[in-house]
Design a protein around this motif. Structure first.
Motif, short mmCIF file in Angstrom:
data_model
loop_
_atom_site.label_atom_id
_atom_site.label_comp_id
_atom_site.label_asym_id
_atom_site.label_seq_id
_atom_site.Cartn_x
_atom_site.Cartn_y
_atom_site.Cartn_z
N ILE A 45 -0.03 32.74 12.23
CA ILE A 45 -0.28 31.33 12.53
C ILE A 45 0.93 30.50 12.11
O ILE A 45 1.38 29.63 12.84
CB ILE A 45 -1.58 30.84 11.85
N GLN A 46 1.48 30.81 10.92
CA GLN A 46 2.66 30.10 10.44
C GLN A 46 3.83 30.27 11.41
O GLN A 46 4.65 29.38 11.56
CB GLN A 46 3.06 30.59 9.04
N SER A 47 3.89 31.42 12.07
CA SER A 47 4.94 31.69 13.06
C SER A 47 4.56 31.20 14.45
O SER A 47 5.27 31.49 15.42
CB SER A 47 5.23 33.19 13.12
N MET A 48 3.44 30.52 14.54
CA MET A 48 2.92 29.97 15.80
C MET A 48 2.62 31.05 16.83
O MET A 48 2.74 30.83 18.03
CB MET A 48 3.87 28.91 16.35
N MET A 49 2.23 32.22 16.38
CA MET A 49 1.86 33.33 17.27
C MET A 49 0.34 33.29 17.47
O MET A 49 -0.40 34.07 16.89
CB MET A 49 2.32 34.65 16.66
N ILE A 50 -0.09 32.34 18.30
CA ILE A 50 -1.53 32.09 18.44
C ILE A 50 -2.01 32.25 19.89
O ILE A 50 -3.02 31.65 20.27
CB ILE A 50 -1.90 30.70 17.90
N ASP A 51 -1.31 33.03 20.68
CA ASP A 51 -1.69 33.19 22.09
C ASP A 51 -3.15 33.61 22.26
O ASP A 51 -3.80 33.18 23.21
CB ASP A 51 -0.78 34.22 22.78
N ASP A 52 -3.66 34.44 21.33
CA ASP A 52 -5.03 34.94 21.44
C ASP A 52 -6.08 33.85 21.36
O ASP A 52 -7.20 34.04 21.83
CB ASP A 52 -5.31 35.96 20.32
N ILE A 53 -5.74 32.74 20.75
CA ILE A 53 -6.73 31.67 20.56
C ILE A 53 -6.31 30.33 21.18
O ILE A 53 -7.01 29.33 21.01
CB ILE A 53 -7.05 31.47 19.05
N GLU A 54 -5.23 30.32 21.88
CA GLU A 54 -4.70 29.08 22.48
C GLU A 54 -5.75 28.34 23.30
O GLU A 54 -5.80 27.12 23.30
CB GLU A 54 -3.48 29.42 23.35
N ASP A 55 -6.62 29.09 23.98
CA ASP A 55 -7.63 28.47 24.84
C ASP A 55 -8.80 27.86 24.06
O ASP A 55 -9.72 27.30 24.65
CB ASP A 55 -8.14 29.48 25.87
N LEU A 56 -8.77 27.94 22.73
CA LEU A 56 -9.87 27.41 21.91
C LEU A 56 -9.54 26.04 21.30
O LEU A 56 -10.27 25.56 20.44
CB LEU A 56 -10.21 28.39 20.78
N LYS A 57 -8.49 25.40 21.76
CA LYS A 57 -8.06 24.13 21.16
C LYS A 57 -9.15 23.06 21.16
O LYS A 57 -9.19 22.22 20.27
CB LYS A 57 -6.80 23.60 21.84
N ASP A 58 -10.03 23.07 22.15
CA ASP A 58 -11.08 22.07 22.23
C ASP A 58 -12.42 22.59 21.71
O ASP A 58 -13.42 21.87 21.76
CB ASP A 58 -11.25 21.59 23.68
N GLU A 59 -12.44 23.82 21.22
CA GLU A 59 -13.67 24.44 20.72
C GLU A 59 -13.71 24.41 19.19
O GLU A 59 -12.69 24.24 18.54
CB GLU A 59 -13.73 25.91 21.17
N GLU A 60 -14.90 24.61 18.65
CA GLU A 60 -15.02 24.78 17.20
C GLU A 60 -14.46 26.16 16.83
O GLU A 60 -14.83 27.16 17.45
CB GLU A 60 -16.49 24.69 16.78
N VAL A 61 -13.56 26.20 15.86
CA VAL A 61 -13.00 27.45 15.38
C VAL A 61 -13.30 27.54 13.88
O VAL A 61 -12.83 26.71 13.11
CB VAL A 61 -11.47 27.53 15.63
N ILE A 62 -14.09 28.53 13.51
CA ILE A 62 -14.50 28.73 12.11
C ILE A 62 -13.56 29.77 11.51
O ILE A 62 -13.47 30.89 12.01
CB ILE A 62 -15.96 29.19 12.03
N ILE A 63 -12.89 29.39 10.42
CA ILE A 63 -11.82 30.22 9.86
C ILE A 63 -12.17 30.67 8.46
O ILE A 63 -12.59 29.86 7.62
CB ILE A 63 -10.49 29.44 9.86
N TYR A 64 -11.97 31.99 8.20
CA TYR A 64 -12.24 32.51 6.86
C TYR A 64 -11.11 33.38 6.34
O TYR A 64 -10.30 33.91 7.10
CB TYR A 64 -13.58 33.25 6.81
N CYS A 65 -11.07 33.48 5.01
CA CYS A 65 -10.12 34.35 4.31
C CYS A 65 -10.84 34.89 3.08
O CYS A 65 -12.07 34.90 3.03
CB CYS A 65 -8.85 33.59 3.94
N ARG A 66 -10.11 35.31 2.11
CA ARG A 66 -10.70 35.88 0.90
C ARG A 66 -11.42 34.82 0.06
O ARG A 66 -12.55 35.00 -0.33
CB ARG A 66 -9.61 36.57 0.06
N SER A 67 -10.74 33.69 -0.20
CA SER A 67 -11.31 32.70 -1.12
C SER A 67 -11.46 31.30 -0.53
O SER A 67 -12.04 30.43 -1.16
CB SER A 67 -10.42 32.60 -2.36
N GLY A 68 -10.94 31.08 0.65
CA GLY A 68 -11.01 29.76 1.28
C GLY A 68 -9.70 29.01 1.25
O GLY A 68 -9.57 27.97 1.91
#
Length: 102
Positions: A45-68
């Protein structure tokens, strides 16, 4: 950016909602335990390699990691890239495991 608790997320998943969930942890963390969703480590994401999710810009995207923390960073970065509805999973998978196990 909004916040969602692990309880709220689990309830929505169990209700069968069509959710766009994004795991921003590293490969080894995901292999150890995950709740599904698209896997894009924070570095991509930091490298802007987001082609897989580019079409979700207007959708809700729920993001998780280890601790938040990384997921919160990802939310902010994606918002700067034009995503309109990012949601951070508060406490991440540590909180999930504490509440529900693996």
């Amino acid at each position: 950016m909004q916040q969602i608790t692990v309880e709220q997320l689990k309830a929505r998943m169990e209700a069968g909602e069509k959710l766009h969930v994004l795991d921003v942890r590293e490969d080894i963390e995901r292999a150890d335990f995950n709740i599904g969703g698209t896997h894009i480590p924070l570095g991509r994401i930091q490298s802007m390699m987001i082609d897989d999710i580019e079409d979700l810009k207007d959708e809700e995207v729920i993001i998780y990691c280890r601790s938040g923390n990384r997921s919160q960073q990802a939310c902010l970065m994606l918002e700067h890239m034009g995503f309109k509805n990012t949601v951070n999973v508060a406490g991440g998978m540590l909180n999930w495991e504490q509440k529900f196990g693996r």
